[in-house]
Design an enzyme around this catalytic site. Sequence first.
Site, PDB file in Angstrom:
ATOM      1  N   GLY A  60      65.419  19.027  85.134  1.00 17.50           N
ATOM      2  CA  GLY A  60      64.504  18.611  84.063  1.00 17.50           C
ATOM      3  C   GLY A  60      65.258  18.025  82.884  1.00 17.50           C
ATOM      4  O   GLY A  60      64.782  17.102  82.225  1.00 17.50           O
ATOM      5  N   GLY A  61      66.458  18.535  82.657  1.00 22.50           N
ATOM      6  CA  GLY A  61      67.273  18.028  81.540  1.00 22.50           C
ATOM      7  C   GLY A  61      68.186  16.883  81.966  1.00 22.50           C
ATOM      8  O   GLY A  61      68.964  16.365  81.159  1.00 22.50           O
TER       9      GLY A  61
ATOM     10  N   ALA B  19      66.454  26.815  85.238  1.00 18.98           N
ATOM     11  CA  ALA B  19      65.783  26.142  86.355  1.00 18.98           C
ATOM     12  C   ALA B  19      64.391  25.731  85.895  1.00 18.98           C
ATOM     13  O   ALA B  19      63.838  26.306  84.957  1.00 18.98           O
ATOM     14  CB  ALA B  19      65.682  27.059  87.569  1.00 18.98           C
TER      15      ALA B  19
ATOM     16  N   GLU C  34      75.437  20.018  87.500  1.00 25.13           N
ATOM     17  CA  GLU C  34      74.989  21.403  87.710  1.00 25.13           C
ATOM     18  C   GLU C  34      75.165  21.815  89.170  1.00 25.13           C
ATOM     19  O   GLU C  34      75.577  22.935  89.466  1.00 25.13           O
ATOM     20  CB  GLU C  34      73.521  21.557  87.305  1.00 25.13           C
ATOM     21  CG  GLU C  34      73.319  21.500  85.800  1.00 25.13           C
ATOM     22  CD  GLU C  34      71.868  21.484  85.366  1.00 25.13           C
ATOM     23  OE1 GLU C  34      71.602  21.819  84.207  1.00 25.13           O
ATOM     24  OE2 GLU C  34      70.995  21.131  86.178  1.00 25.13           O
TER      25      GLU C  34
END
Length: 229
Positions: free
Chosen positions: A101-102, A88, A108
């Site tokens: 962020g990725g 996270a 997810e």
Amino acid sequence: MMIQNSDQEKQLAARESVKFLRNNQVVGLGTGSSAYHAVVAIGEMVKNGLEIRGIPTSVKTKTLAESLNIPLIDIHTVHSIDITIDGADEFTEKLELIKGGGGALLREKIVASLTRQMIIITDSSKKVNQLGKFKLPIEVIPFASAYVMQQLEKLNGTGHIRQNENKPFLTDQGNYIIDADFGLIPDPEDLAQKLNNIVGLVEHGLFIHLASMVIMGDGDTTKTFKSRL
Ligand code: 5RP
């Protein structure tokens, strides 16, 4: 000796998280540098005889899992996922999260929604009192990106389309990511509802009521935060 490097904290949290795995489970495999350590640890356990089937949350994680000979299963063939280990970008003690962020937040969140026990692993920099310092990743249909941006402004947010080598970053689904700034977010559930109503917005990185526990690396030890639900 105190370990302070954030990657080592992520690794410690990852090692703690894989202790929850049992034979015959379906396991969601997260994305990012923390999840990377968990997937590598799972690969080692599989090599030593653990029998699980993994569901990766991104193309990158799928490639990694395959390179480690972790057996994978098609998400369409399961009704639920026993346990997922993922990272996270921010979390609160109420286990509200910002993720994405990725850029893998959509898969997810789908995997998290199917999961019975969602374990989040982080380093100690990710714990906050209120979400919002980290820009909120929002996945949008490219055709809708300008419209969604206007709607975010109506919610007092600003945003920019994530770039990769001077071009819009593309998710595994071929969508854009808007990194949105709402300042600190006093009521993440309320904002999540409002974002859910925007046409062309595919998914956002607010994960509410999805995590069962957060295992945070903290120096040379780990701290666990559990859901009170
Ligand atoms: C990817 C994510 C990651 O879990 C999040 O960005 C944390 O990454 P890292 O473990 O590298 O700090 O949500 O979409």
